[in-house]
Design a protein around this motif. Structure first.
Motif, PDB file in Angstrom:
ATOM      1  N   VAL A  87       0.832  -1.208   0.000  1.00  0.00           N
ATOM      2  CA  VAL A  87       0.000   0.000   0.000  1.00  0.00           C
ATOM      3  C   VAL A  87       0.862   1.252   0.000  1.00  0.00           C
ATOM      4  CG1 VAL A  87      -1.769   1.246   1.289  1.00  0.00           C
ATOM      5  CG2 VAL A  87      -1.835  -1.229   1.193  1.00  0.00           C
ATOM      6  N   ARG A  88       1.983   1.209   0.695  1.00  0.00           N
ATOM      7  CA  ARG A  88       2.864   2.373   0.813  1.00  0.00           C
ATOM      8  C   ARG A  88       3.424   2.795  -0.540  1.00  0.00           C
ATOM      9  NH1 ARG A  88       8.791   1.953   1.400  1.00  0.00           N
ATOM     10  NH2 ARG A  88       8.678  -0.238   0.935  1.00  0.00           N
ATOM     11  N   ASP A  89       3.537   1.884  -1.514  1.00  0.00           N
ATOM     12  CA  ASP A  89       4.127   2.193  -2.814  1.00  0.00           C
ATOM     13  C   ASP A  89       3.115   2.311  -3.943  1.00  0.00           C
ATOM     14  OD1 ASP A  89       6.863   2.042  -1.895  1.00  0.00           O
ATOM     15  OD2 ASP A  89       6.569  -0.109  -1.728  1.00  0.00           O
ATOM     16  N   LYS A  90       1.827   2.143  -3.639  1.00  0.00           N
ATOM     17  CA  LYS A  90       0.817   2.119  -4.698  1.00  0.00           C
ATOM     18  C   LYS A  90       0.395   3.522  -5.117  1.00  0.00           C
ATOM     19  CE  LYS A  90      -1.537  -2.271  -4.334  1.00  0.00           C
ATOM     20  NZ  LYS A  90      -2.709  -2.992  -3.945  1.00  0.00           N
ATOM     21  N   GLY A  91      -0.087   3.606  -6.344  1.00  0.00           N
ATOM     22  CA  GLY A  91      -0.706   4.839  -6.822  1.00  0.00           C
ATOM     23  C   GLY A  91       0.176   5.624  -7.772  1.00  0.00           C
ATOM     24  N   PRO A  92      -0.460   6.430  -8.613  1.00  0.00           N
ATOM     25  CA  PRO A  92       0.303   7.218  -9.600  1.00  0.00           C
ATOM     26  C   PRO A  92       1.157   8.307  -8.958  1.00  0.00           C
ATOM     27  CG  PRO A  92      -2.036   7.791  -9.669  1.00  0.00           C
ATOM     28  CD  PRO A  92      -1.909   6.608  -8.754  1.00  0.00           C
ATOM     29  N   VAL A  93       0.730   8.821  -7.804  1.00  0.00           N
ATOM     30  CA  VAL A  93       1.506   9.888  -7.141  1.00  0.00           C
ATOM     31  C   VAL A  93       2.827   9.332  -6.636  1.00  0.00           C
ATOM     32  CG1 VAL A  93       1.495  11.562  -5.267  1.00  0.00           C
ATOM     33  CG2 VAL A  93      -0.616  11.099  -6.504  1.00  0.00           C
ATOM     34  N   GLU A 166      -5.141  15.371  -5.841  1.00  0.00           N
ATOM     35  CA  GLU A 166      -4.771  14.141  -5.129  1.00  0.00           C
ATOM     36  C   GLU A 166      -4.280  14.469  -3.720  1.00  0.00           C
ATOM     37  OE1 GLU A 166      -4.776  10.881  -6.132  1.00  0.00           O
ATOM     38  OE2 GLU A 166      -5.640  11.333  -8.084  1.00  0.00           O
ATOM     39  N   ASN A 167      -4.324  13.442  -2.865  1.00  0.00           N
ATOM     40  CA  ASN A 167      -3.783  13.567  -1.511  1.00  0.00           C
ATOM     41  C   ASN A 167      -2.267  13.394  -1.584  1.00  0.00           C
ATOM     42  OD1 ASN A 167      -3.259  13.572   1.189  1.00  0.00           O
ATOM     43  ND2 ASN A 167      -4.146  11.577   1.599  1.00  0.00           N
ATOM     44  N   LEU A 168      -1.520  14.432  -1.259  1.00  0.00           N
ATOM     45  CA  LEU A 168      -0.056  14.410  -1.395  1.00  0.00           C
ATOM     46  C   LEU A 168       0.649  14.239  -0.053  1.00  0.00           C
ATOM     47  CD1 LEU A 168       0.289  17.346  -3.940  1.00  0.00           C
ATOM     48  CD2 LEU A 168       0.094  14.908  -4.417  1.00  0.00           C
ATOM     49  N   LYS A 169      -0.091  13.852   0.958  1.00  0.00           N
ATOM     50  CA  LYS A 169       0.494  13.729   2.301  1.00  0.00           C
ATOM     51  C   LYS A 169       1.532  12.609   2.342  1.00  0.00           C
ATOM     52  CE  LYS A 169      -0.803  13.128   7.114  1.00  0.00           C
ATOM     53  NZ  LYS A 169      -1.872  12.815   8.046  1.00  0.00           N
ATOM     54  N   GLY A 170       2.739  12.935   2.778  1.00  0.00           N
ATOM     55  CA  GLY A 170       3.796  11.946   2.953  1.00  0.00           C
ATOM     56  C   GLY A 170       4.571  11.606   1.703  1.00  0.00           C
ATOM     57  N   LYS A 172       6.455  13.601  -0.309  1.00  0.00           N
ATOM     58  CA  LYS A 172       7.790  14.222  -0.370  1.00  0.00           C
ATOM     59  C   LYS A 172       8.763  13.504   0.569  1.00  0.00           C
ATOM     60  CE  LYS A 172       5.893  18.317   0.206  1.00  0.00           C
ATOM     61  NZ  LYS A 172       5.672  19.759   0.349  1.00  0.00           N
ATOM     62  N   ALA A 173       8.277  13.137   1.751  1.00  0.00           N
ATOM     63  CA  ALA A 173       9.129  12.383   2.686  1.00  0.00           C
ATOM     64  C   ALA A 173       9.475  11.012   2.104  1.00  0.00           C
ATOM     65  CB  ALA A 173       8.415  12.224   4.022  1.00  0.00           C
ATOM     66  N   TYR A 174       8.520  10.390   1.428  1.00  0.00           N
ATOM     67  CA  TYR A 174       8.743   9.104   0.768  1.00  0.00           C
ATOM     68  C   TYR A 174       9.861   9.226  -0.272  1.00  0.00           C
ATOM     69  CZ  TYR A 174       7.494   5.229  -2.418  1.00  0.00           C
ATOM     70  OH  TYR A 174       7.506   4.119  -3.236  1.00  0.00           O
ATOM     71  N   ALA A 175       9.828  10.313  -1.046  1.00  0.00           N
ATOM     72  CA  ALA A 175      10.842  10.519  -2.076  1.00  0.00           C
ATOM     73  C   ALA A 175      12.211  10.779  -1.462  1.00  0.00           C
ATOM     74  CB  ALA A 175      10.429  11.684  -2.972  1.00  0.00           C
ATOM     75  N   VAL A 176      12.263  11.601  -0.411  1.00  0.00           N
ATOM     76  CA  VAL A 176      13.549  11.909   0.228  1.00  0.00           C
ATOM     77  C   VAL A 176      14.153  10.649   0.845  1.00  0.00           C
ATOM     78  CG1 VAL A 176      14.614  13.184   2.126  1.00  0.00           C
ATOM     79  CG2 VAL A 176      13.071  14.354   0.566  1.00  0.00           C
ATOM     80  N   MET A 177      13.325   9.807   1.454  1.00  0.00           N
ATOM     81  CA  MET A 177      13.834   8.555   2.021  1.00  0.00           C
ATOM     82  C   MET A 177      14.379   7.642   0.927  1.00  0.00           C
ATOM     83  SD  MET A 177      13.723   8.751   5.209  1.00  0.00           S
ATOM     84  CE  MET A 177      14.101   7.074   5.638  1.00  0.00           C
ATOM     85  N   ARG A 178      13.774   7.712  -0.249  1.00  0.00           N
ATOM     86  CA  ARG A 178      14.261   6.883  -1.367  1.00  0.00           C
ATOM     87  C   ARG A 178      15.639   7.339  -1.829  1.00  0.00           C
ATOM     88  NH1 ARG A 178      12.050   3.076  -4.764  1.00  0.00           N
ATOM     89  NH2 ARG A 178      12.760   3.079  -6.924  1.00  0.00           N
ATOM     90  N   THR A 179      15.942   8.637  -1.708  1.00  0.00           N
ATOM     91  CA  THR A 179      17.259   9.120  -2.139  1.00  0.00           C
ATOM     92  C   THR A 179      18.373   8.560  -1.260  1.00  0.00           C
ATOM     93  OG1 THR A 179      17.148  11.092  -0.733  1.00  0.00           O
ATOM     94  CG2 THR A 179      16.307  11.297  -2.981  1.00  0.00           C
ATOM     95  N   LEU A 180      18.043   8.164  -0.029  1.00  0.00           N
ATOM     96  CA  LEU A 180      19.075   7.657   0.883  1.00  0.00           C
ATOM     97  C   LEU A 180      19.532   6.247   0.522  1.00  0.00           C
ATOM     98  CD1 LEU A 180      17.587   8.930   4.255  1.00  0.00           C
ATOM     99  CD2 LEU A 180      19.566   9.839   3.039  1.00  0.00           C
ATOM    100  N   GLN A 181      18.797   5.571  -0.357  1.00  0.00           N
ATOM    101  CA  GLN A 181      19.176   4.215  -0.753  1.00  0.00           C
ATOM    102  C   GLN A 181      20.000   4.276  -2.031  1.00  0.00           C
ATOM    103  OE1 GLN A 181      15.258   2.767  -1.326  1.00  0.00           O
ATOM    104  NE2 GLN A 181      14.927   2.272   0.813  1.00  0.00           N
TER     105      GLN A 181
END
Length: 198
Positions: A87-93, A166-170, A172-181
Motif C-alpha cells: 500500500v505504501r508504494d501504490k498509486g500514480p503519485v 490528489e492527496n499528497l500527504k507523505g 515528499k518524505a517518501y521521495a527523500v527517504m528513497r534518495t538515501l538508498q
C-alpha cells in the motif's frame, strides 16, 4: 404410553401411505430457488473443500497464503507491477515521486560508500588525515541536507502541477527517504533511466 405400537396400527399407517400416490415432481415446476452459475457452484465447492477443520490446518493455510502474497509482492517490487505492490508504494503519485528521484543523481545515495571511506580514514593514526576525514564528513552531511531540501521543494511544486486534486500527504518524505538508498538497492526497482524525466 411407552409400549410399542400394535400390529394393527402399523398396518393402518402403511395402508394410508400406500394409498397416497407417489408422484415425482414435474420437471418444469420451479424448485423455489434459482440455479446457481457453474462458476459460483465450483467456487463454493472449492472453498468448502479447502476450509480447514482445525486450528493447526488453519494456521498452515494462513502461512501458505502469506508466503504466496509475499512472493507476489517481491515480484512486483522487481517489475514495478502496481497491482501487487504494498500500500505504501501504490498509486500514480507515489510512482511519479519514485520516477522523479530515480531520474536524477542524488548526493544521499553515495552516503554509504562515503561513510565507509571516512571510517577507514578516521582509523589511520595521522592527525591531518583524521581532520580531513572529519571535514569530509561535515561536507557530505551538508550536501545531503541541501540536496534533500531542493528535492523536497521541487518535487512538491511538480506534484502540485501534476496532481492538483490528489492527496499528497507523505509523498515528499517518501521521495527523500528513497534518495538515501543506493540506486541498485531501491525497491520497487527504478523504472526510468537517469536523465529521463518523468
Amino acid at each position: 404410553m411407552f409400549r410399542s405400537r400394535s400390529k394393527d396400527e402399523q398396518a393402518a399407517t402403511a395402508k394410508v401411505t400406500a394409498d397416497q400416490p407417489q408422484q415425482p415432481r414435474d420437471p418444469q415446476a420451479p424448485k423455489g430457488r434459482p440455479t446457481p452459475k457453474r462458476s459460483d457452484a465450483q467456487s463454493q465447492r472449492r472453498s468448502r473443500a479447502h476450509t480447514p477443520t482445525n486450528r493447526k490446518d488453519a494456521a498452515k493455510a494462513q502461512r501458505e497464503a502469506r508466503r504466496v502474497d509475499m512472493a507476489r509482492q517481491r515480484e512486483a517490487m522487481a517489475s514495478g507491477d502496481e497491482r501487487y505492490l504494498p500500500v505504501r508504494d501504490k498509486g500514480p503519485v507515489r510512482r511519479f515521486a519514485r520516477d522523479y528521484v530515480d531520474s536524477r543523481w542524488c548526493v544521499a545515495e553515495f552516503f554509504l560508500p562515503m561513510a565507509v571511506v571516512i571510517l577507514v580514514l578516521t582509523m589511520i593514526r595521522v592527525p591531518s588525515i583524521q581532520s580531513i576525514a572529519l571535514l569530509l564528513w561535515l561536507v557530505i552531511i551538508v550536501l545531503i541536507v541541501l540536496d534533500s531540501v531542493m528535492i523536497w521543494f521541487r518535487l512538491g511544486k511538480r506534484l502540485q502541477e501534476r496532481f492538483p486534486n490528489e492527496n499528497l500527504k507523505g509523498v515528499k518524505a517518501y521521495a527523500v527517504m528513497r534518495t538515501l538508498q543506493m540506486r541498485r538497492l531501491r525497491l520497487p526497482k527504478p523504472q526510468v533511466k537517469r536523465g529521463q524525466r518523468p
